[in-house]
Write a protein that holds these residues in place. Sequence first.
Motif, short mmCIF file in Angstrom:
data_model
loop_
_atom_site.label_atom_id
_atom_site.label_comp_id
_atom_site.label_asym_id
_atom_site.label_seq_id
_atom_site.Cartn_x
_atom_site.Cartn_y
_atom_site.Cartn_z
N GLU A 169 -46.59 -1.04 -22.14
CA GLU A 169 -45.30 -0.34 -22.20
C GLU A 169 -44.47 -0.77 -23.41
O GLU A 169 -43.50 -0.10 -23.76
CB GLU A 169 -44.47 -0.63 -20.94
N GLY A 170 -44.83 -1.87 -24.02
CA GLY A 170 -44.12 -2.34 -25.20
C GLY A 170 -43.09 -3.41 -24.88
O GLY A 170 -42.94 -3.84 -23.74
N ASN A 171 -42.38 -3.84 -25.92
CA ASN A 171 -41.32 -4.83 -25.79
C ASN A 171 -40.03 -4.28 -26.37
O ASN A 171 -40.06 -3.52 -27.34
CB ASN A 171 -41.70 -6.11 -26.56
N PRO A 172 -38.88 -4.66 -25.79
CA PRO A 172 -37.60 -4.16 -26.31
C PRO A 172 -37.31 -4.70 -27.71
O PRO A 172 -37.53 -5.89 -27.97
CB PRO A 172 -36.56 -4.70 -25.32
N ILE A 173 -36.81 -3.82 -28.55
CA ILE A 173 -36.46 -4.22 -29.91
C ILE A 173 -34.93 -4.33 -30.00
O ILE A 173 -34.20 -3.57 -29.36
CB ILE A 173 -37.00 -3.20 -30.94
N GLY A 174 -34.48 -5.32 -30.73
CA GLY A 174 -33.05 -5.43 -31.00
C GLY A 174 -32.89 -5.57 -32.50
O GLY A 174 -33.82 -5.98 -33.18
N TYR A 175 -31.75 -5.20 -33.04
CA TYR A 175 -31.59 -5.40 -34.48
C TYR A 175 -30.14 -5.67 -34.82
O TYR A 175 -29.22 -5.28 -34.10
CB TYR A 175 -32.15 -4.23 -35.27
N GLY A 176 -29.94 -6.35 -35.93
CA GLY A 176 -28.60 -6.64 -36.40
C GLY A 176 -28.24 -5.71 -37.55
O GLY A 176 -29.12 -5.26 -38.28
N SER A 177 -26.95 -5.42 -37.67
CA SER A 177 -26.49 -4.54 -38.76
C SER A 177 -25.42 -5.23 -39.57
O SER A 177 -24.61 -5.99 -39.04
CB SER A 177 -25.88 -3.26 -38.17
N PHE A 191 -31.75 3.04 -37.85
CA PHE A 191 -31.13 1.78 -38.20
C PHE A 191 -29.83 1.94 -38.99
O PHE A 191 -29.22 0.98 -39.41
CB PHE A 191 -32.11 0.89 -38.97
N LEU A 192 -29.43 3.20 -39.22
CA LEU A 192 -28.14 3.46 -39.84
C LEU A 192 -27.23 4.00 -38.74
O LEU A 192 -27.54 5.00 -38.12
CB LEU A 192 -28.26 4.50 -40.96
N TYR A 193 -26.13 3.32 -38.52
CA TYR A 193 -25.26 3.78 -37.43
C TYR A 193 -24.05 4.50 -37.99
O TYR A 193 -23.30 3.98 -38.80
CB TYR A 193 -24.80 2.61 -36.56
N GLU A 194 -23.88 5.74 -37.52
CA GLU A 194 -22.82 6.59 -38.04
C GLU A 194 -21.86 6.95 -36.91
O GLU A 194 -22.31 7.35 -35.83
CB GLU A 194 -23.47 7.86 -38.60
N ASP A 195 -20.57 6.78 -37.15
CA ASP A 195 -19.60 7.31 -36.18
C ASP A 195 -18.74 8.35 -36.89
O ASP A 195 -19.10 8.80 -37.99
CB ASP A 195 -18.78 6.18 -35.54
N SER A 196 -17.62 8.73 -36.31
CA SER A 196 -16.83 9.84 -36.88
C SER A 196 -16.29 9.51 -38.27
O SER A 196 -15.96 10.41 -39.03
CB SER A 196 -15.68 10.17 -35.94
N PRO A 249 -16.16 2.48 -43.04
CA PRO A 249 -17.38 3.22 -43.40
C PRO A 249 -17.90 2.73 -44.76
O PRO A 249 -17.12 2.32 -45.62
CB PRO A 249 -16.92 4.68 -43.45
N LEU A 250 -19.21 2.80 -44.94
CA LEU A 250 -19.84 2.31 -46.18
C LEU A 250 -20.11 3.49 -47.11
O LEU A 250 -20.38 4.61 -46.66
CB LEU A 250 -21.16 1.61 -45.84
N GLY A 295 -18.01 7.79 -40.61
CA GLY A 295 -19.10 7.70 -41.58
C GLY A 295 -20.10 6.65 -41.12
O GLY A 295 -20.08 6.21 -39.97
N VAL A 296 -20.98 6.24 -42.06
CA VAL A 296 -21.96 5.20 -41.72
C VAL A 296 -21.22 3.86 -41.71
O VAL A 296 -20.68 3.45 -42.74
CB VAL A 296 -23.12 5.16 -42.73
N ILE A 297 -21.20 3.18 -40.57
CA ILE A 297 -20.46 1.91 -40.50
C ILE A 297 -21.39 0.71 -40.36
O ILE A 297 -20.95 -0.42 -40.47
CB ILE A 297 -19.44 1.89 -39.34
N GLY A 298 -22.67 0.95 -40.12
CA GLY A 298 -23.59 -0.18 -40.01
C GLY A 298 -24.96 0.14 -40.59
O GLY A 298 -25.50 1.22 -40.33
#
Lengths: 328, 360
Positions: B267-275, B130-135, B114-115, B137-140
Amino acid sequence: MSAVDPPTLASSETSGRSRRSIMRPDLFQAVLWALILTLCVVPFVLVIVISFGQKIEGAAWAFGFTGANYQRFFVGASWPESTTFLYLNRLWYSVYYAVIAAVLAVLTAFPFTWFMTRMSRAAQSRWLVFLLATLSLSEVFIVMGWDILLSNRSGLPMVLRETGVTDWLKVTGWFDVLREWGMANPRNVKFKTSEFATILTMSYLVWPYAVILLYPALSRLDPSMTEAARTMGAGPWTVMRTVVLPSVRLPLIGTLFLLFVFLLGVYVSVTVFAEPAKQTLAVSVYEAVRGSTLNAPFGAAQAVILLITGGICLWLGQILVNRKGVTA
Amino acid sequence: MTKLNRRTLLKSTAGMGGLAAVGSVLGTPLIAQSRSLKVGSYGGYFENSFKEFVYPAFTEATGITIESVTQPNSADWLVTMQQASAAGSVPTDLSLYARDALIKSSRIGELVSPLDMTNIPAASNMEEDFLYEDSTGVIGVGAMAWFTSMVVNPDEVDTPASWVDFWDSSRFESSLGLSKLISGNLLDIIAATYFEGAGTFDTNEGILAMVEKAGELKPNVALWWTAESQMEQSMKNGDVVGGMYFHDVAQLMAADGFPIRSTFPKEGNPIGYGSWCLSALSEKADEAAEFINFSSDPATQALMSRKIGTAPLVAQSKTDLTDEEFSFVSGTPAIQPAYEAYLDNETFIKEAWDKMLASA
C-alpha cells in the motif's frame, strides 16, 4: 532598579540601615505589588481570558467570549450529537496518579526520615546533602533513567529473562496472566507502558522533597517524649502511633498536599510511561496548546479546570484535617 | 533533544561526496557583497548539515550569505512566527514548513508572502504537487521530502508485505510502536489500506470508520510514541519489534547494525515534505527567490539526499543519484496524506482519535 540614583546606591552599599530608611515602605509595597501583578496575576488572567477564546477550524484561534471550551471539557466537541467524558477521564487520572504517588512517597519517606533523624549529626548532613543534590536531577533525566531500567534489553525484563524467572512464569502459567494485565508481550514481561511505571516514577520524582519537608519536624521532635512513653511501658509501635504521628500530623499532611499539587502537573513521566488511555490532563493541555491544532483556548480551559480541581481537593483535605483535629 | 538524537545518528553515516556536482550547475555569482538571507530549518543535525553543505554551496554560487535560524519544528514555529508578525519583526526571511503548517499559515493569513515564480525557474523540475498556491499566489515551494515507513525487527519477525499484517495479534501482540499524534499519518495508512484513500476523510462517517479500524490495533501496540527518540530507543531495546518510523533514520540505524528494516509494503508509505515560505514582513524577496531556485535544482536536491538523508522532490532521472542512493532515501508507492481534510475538520478528527486512544 534603574530609578535608583548613584548616591542612594552608594549609601545602601555602605549601610543596610540607611537603605531601609531611604526605601520608603509605601514604595516597597508598590514594587512588591507590581511584581506580584506582572508575575502572577497577569499570566493568570491571560489564561482565564484565553480560555473563553474561539477556535478557528483549520487555522488558529481568536479572542472571544464563548463557553464552548468549557462545555467541550464536560461533554465533548460533538455534543449533543454524541457525548464523551474523555476529558473528565483525563482529569480523573491526573488526580488518581497524584494522590497515589504522593501517598506512596510520604509513606516510604516517613520511616526513612525517622531513622535518619536518629543517626549522628554527620550522617544526617551527608544524607541531606545527597538528597538536595538529587533534586538537581530534572524530570526528564529521571524518566530517562527509569526508562532504561525498565527496558527489555537493558533493564528489569532482561534480568528476569537471564535469571530464568520469565521461563518459570511461563511454566507456571503466570505469564499468561501478566499478558492479560498488559504486563507482558509474547516474548517477555514488560513494564512500559503501565500504571506501575508511571506511579513509580512520579513517587521517585517527589521522594526527596518528602524527606526534606518531613525532616525539620521529625528532627525537632523532643526525644524525651518518646523516651517517657517507652519508660511507661509503651511498645515502639504504640509510641509511633500515639506520640510521634500526632505530633507531626500537620507537617505530614502539609507534605502530602504539596506533593499532590506538584504531581498534578507532571508531564514527562506520564507521556513516557502511561498508555494513551491513561494519560492526564497536563498532557491534554500541552497537546491543545502546542500540538498541531493550535487550540490554545481549549488548552487554557482545561488548565483552569485542573487548577480549580486542585483547589477543591486541597479544600476538602483541609476540611478533613480540621474535623479530625476536633475529634482527636 | 529529539532532533539531536535523530540527526546525530544521521550524521554518523550520512552520504558520501556530492558537493562537487553543485558548483558547476549554477550560473555566475552575482556581484552582491552585502546581500544576506535568514533561513530557518529544524535544529540539530538537520540544520547543521544545511550549514555545512547546502548554505556554503549557495553562497559560493550567488554571493548571498545565509544566516541560519533554528526552528524546533513546523507547528511550534508557526506559533512563534504568528507572535513575531504581530510584534512587527520576524526572526527569518525564509521558514521551513511542513505541508499542514503551510496550509495553516495560509488560512491564518498575513504570515507568508506569495513568491515571484519568474525568479524561480528551477521549480519547474518539481511536480506541481510540491508548489502550494493559495488565493495570493504560490506561497510555498517544496524543499525536501521524507517518508514515514513501515519498520520491523528482522531478527524477531518476518517482514510483512502489507500493513494489514499489523492487525494480526498472533504475530504482533503488544509489539508495535505507532505514532500517537494525529499528524503521524496512521489514518492515512488506514485510508490507503482498508478504504478509498484520502477521499475517506471527506465525511465524518468515513473518519469514524478509520478511527475504529485504528482502535483494532490497540492490543498490538506496546508504544504510542510522540517523540521519534522514543521509537528509536524502543526499537533498539526490543521493547517493540515493528511499527512506523522515519525511513531515513531507520536506514541509518540499519547501516549502524541495529536490527531494523524499513520497508515499503504494497500500500506504500506516507510521504511528508517541507516547503520554503517567505515571511510576510521580509524585505528579501529577491534573495529568497534565488535561494529557493538553488534549492529546487536537481543537483541541490541530490546533495540534500546524500548529506541529510531526505528524499528528492525531483525525479531520480534528473539527478545523479544512483539506484542505491535513491532507495536509501525514497521508495514507492507514496501515500499522499489528506492534508486539507485534517485541517477542515481538525477538532472532530482530533477528538475522535483521542477517544479511540482513551477508549472513552
